[in-house]
Scaffold this active site. Structure first.
Site, short mmCIF file in Angstrom:
data_model
loop_
_atom_site.label_atom_id
_atom_site.label_comp_id
_atom_site.label_asym_id
_atom_site.label_seq_id
_atom_site.Cartn_x
_atom_site.Cartn_y
_atom_site.Cartn_z
N SER A 78 -4.60 -6.70 -2.06
CA SER A 78 -4.99 -5.64 -2.98
C SER A 78 -3.80 -4.74 -3.27
O SER A 78 -2.90 -4.61 -2.44
CB SER A 78 -6.13 -4.80 -2.37
OG SER A 78 -6.61 -3.85 -3.30
N ASP A 79 -3.81 -4.16 -4.46
CA ASP A 79 -2.75 -3.23 -4.82
C ASP A 79 -3.30 -2.21 -5.79
O ASP A 79 -4.21 -2.51 -6.57
CB ASP A 79 -1.56 -3.96 -5.46
CG ASP A 79 -0.34 -3.07 -5.56
OD1 ASP A 79 0.34 -2.89 -4.53
OD2 ASP A 79 -0.07 -2.54 -6.65
N GLN A 80 -2.75 -1.00 -5.72
CA GLN A 80 -3.20 0.06 -6.61
C GLN A 80 -2.01 0.71 -7.30
O GLN A 80 -0.99 1.00 -6.67
CB GLN A 80 -3.96 1.13 -5.82
CG GLN A 80 -4.54 2.24 -6.69
CD GLN A 80 -5.29 3.27 -5.87
OE1 GLN A 80 -4.69 4.15 -5.27
NE2 GLN A 80 -6.61 3.14 -5.82
N ALA A 115 -6.32 -3.60 -8.03
CA ALA A 115 -6.48 -5.04 -8.19
C ALA A 115 -6.81 -5.70 -6.85
O ALA A 115 -6.39 -5.22 -5.79
CB ALA A 115 -5.22 -5.65 -8.77
#
Length: 227
Positions: A78-80, A115
């Site tokens: 996950s990444d923000q 994401a």
């Protein structure tokens, strides 16, 4: 071809491709046993890359990097990335940079792209989703910014926005269809992708020995983060 495990089959190991304490605490809510592994991915944006594309690319890269180490596991990446008028705002890393970010976001609407990717190398399972959170910041003065940063020190949070803590006082509104997305892991989407991969959520708790009887406090062991 995406392969799916049967929900009745022995569950695959679950790995969170992150050492973020925020994501680890969120994933614990699903009451599934999991390990955490640092993905070791370079998070530098590519030239001309939009914030949403950057978040999606890094989420998938993290899941794939960890799946190479654990090919039999279901790996979550996950990444923000915070998006201010098309400009990506990442983790500030320092007090000075956080001040700059919050001054820029004062009185503005910022979109946080969170994401998510779930990958299993052994079965070929790959699934991705992205949650968007629209955050309206109040008009902030430098005193408010300084008090907030000294109290929370959110230097590892995208856009310096720690809404699960004192950062909520900086905001006028949050719009999202996945309430935990702003913290770093959209759990509605995470549960959906893990079910697609064959996990049962909610899962039955582990069987308890009759000699011990019900032990509500004895749930899933708390996973340790890997540095």
């Amino acid at each position: 071809m995406i392969a799916h495990d049967s929900p009745d089959a022995r569950p695959r190991p679950l790995v969170l491709g992150s050492t973020s304490p925020y994501r680890r605490e969120l994933l614990e809510r699903l009451r599934l046993p999991f390990d955490t592994v640092s993905p070791g991915v370079d998070e530098t944006p590519l030239a001309g890359e939009s914030p949403s594309t950057l978040a999606r690319r890094l989420a998938l890269a993290k899941a794939r990097a960890v799946s190479l180490l654990h090919p039999d596991a279901l790996v979550i990446g996950s990444d923000q990335v915070a998006d201010l008028d098309g400009q990506a705002l990442g983790k500030p890393g320092s007090h000075e940079r956080a001040v700059q970010q919050l001054r820029a976001m004062s009185g503005r609407t910022v979109v946080f792209h969170t994401a998510l990717a779930v990958v299993c190398l052994e079965t070929g399972f790959v699934a991705e989703e992205t949650a968007q959170v629209r955050v309206q910041f109040r008009t902030l003065d430098d005193t408010e910014i300084e008090h907030y940063l000294r109290a929370e020190q959110p230097y590892d949070c995208a856009g310096s926005a720690k809404a699960e803590g004192l950062g909520i006082a900086l905001l006028d509104a949050i719009e999202s269809d996945d309430p935990t997305a702003l913290i770093g892991l959209p759990l509605i989407r995470t549960a959906r992708l893990l079910r697609q991969a064959g996990l049962t959520i909610p899962a039955l708790p582990p069987a308890l020995s009759p000699s011990h009887g019900p032990q509500p406090s004895e749930g899933i062991p708390h996973p340790g983060a890997v540095s």
